[in-house]
Design a protein around this motif. Structure first.
Motif, mmCIF file in Angstrom:
data_model
loop_
_atom_site.group_PDB
_atom_site.id
_atom_site.type_symbol
_atom_site.label_atom_id
_atom_site.label_comp_id
_atom_site.label_asym_id
_atom_site.label_seq_id
_atom_site.Cartn_x
_atom_site.Cartn_y
_atom_site.Cartn_z
ATOM 1 N N ALA A 36 7.790 14.142 -1.149
ATOM 2 C CA ALA A 36 7.069 12.850 -1.121
ATOM 3 C C ALA A 36 5.957 11.876 -0.166
ATOM 4 N N ILE A 94 2.068 12.867 2.095
ATOM 5 C CA ILE A 94 1.270 11.900 1.922
ATOM 6 C C ILE A 94 0.615 11.521 3.431
ATOM 7 N N GLY A 110 3.500 5.490 -5.624
ATOM 8 C CA GLY A 110 3.646 5.550 -7.354
ATOM 9 C C GLY A 110 2.753 6.554 -7.802
ATOM 10 N N SER A 111 1.866 7.009 -7.307
ATOM 11 C CA SER A 111 0.640 7.751 -7.488
ATOM 12 C C SER A 111 1.320 9.386 -8.373
ATOM 13 N N TYR A 112 3.209 9.792 -7.745
ATOM 14 C CA TYR A 112 3.880 10.478 -7.573
ATOM 15 C C TYR A 112 4.244 10.049 -9.098
ATOM 16 N N ARG A 113 4.188 11.154 -9.900
ATOM 17 C CA ARG A 113 4.881 10.762 -11.630
ATOM 18 C C ARG A 113 6.580 10.825 -11.332
ATOM 19 N N ASN A 125 7.834 7.344 -10.484
ATOM 20 C CA ASN A 125 7.044 5.902 -11.582
ATOM 21 C C ASN A 125 8.913 6.064 -12.135
ATOM 22 N N ARG A 161 0.474 -1.376 -0.030
ATOM 23 C CA ARG A 161 0.094 0.128 0.026
ATOM 24 C C ARG A 161 1.187 1.238 0.146
ATOM 25 N N ALA A 171 2.194 1.521 -3.348
ATOM 26 C CA ALA A 171 1.199 1.757 -3.837
ATOM 27 C C ALA A 171 0.854 3.692 -4.181
ATOM 28 N N TRP A 172 1.225 4.241 -2.970
ATOM 29 C CA TRP A 172 0.867 5.602 -2.326
ATOM 30 C C TRP A 172 2.212 6.799 -3.449
ATOM 31 N N LYS A 188 -1.545 14.554 3.567
ATOM 32 C CA LYS A 188 -3.062 13.993 3.191
ATOM 33 C C LYS A 188 -3.734 13.258 4.380
#
Length: 58
Positions: free
Chosen positions: A42, A46, A19-22, A25, A13, A16-17, A49
């Motif tokens: 990042a 996270i 991975g939301s930051y391009r 990646n 998880r 994956a969090w 938020k």
């Protein structure tokens, strides 16, 4: 094997969090220090938020 599943879910998880930051990646930065700085930013975003979402409960 069941204990491993609990820890594995948290790790997957979290990845994956991130991975939301391009920018994370695909590693665009040449220097490792720049990449680690972006990784730190990042993680801070996270956490922020997550805390902002759950601060309404208090």
């Amino acid at each position: 094997s069941q204990r491993l599943g609990r820890h594995r879910y948290k790790v997957e998880r979290s990845i994956a969090w991130l991975g939301s930051y391009r920018r994370l990646n695909v590693r665009w930065e040449r220097k490792a220090s720049n990449f680690l700085a972006m990784l730190g930013i990042a993680c801070i975003l996270i956490c922020y938020k997550h805390l902002a979402k759950h601060s309404e409960d208090f």
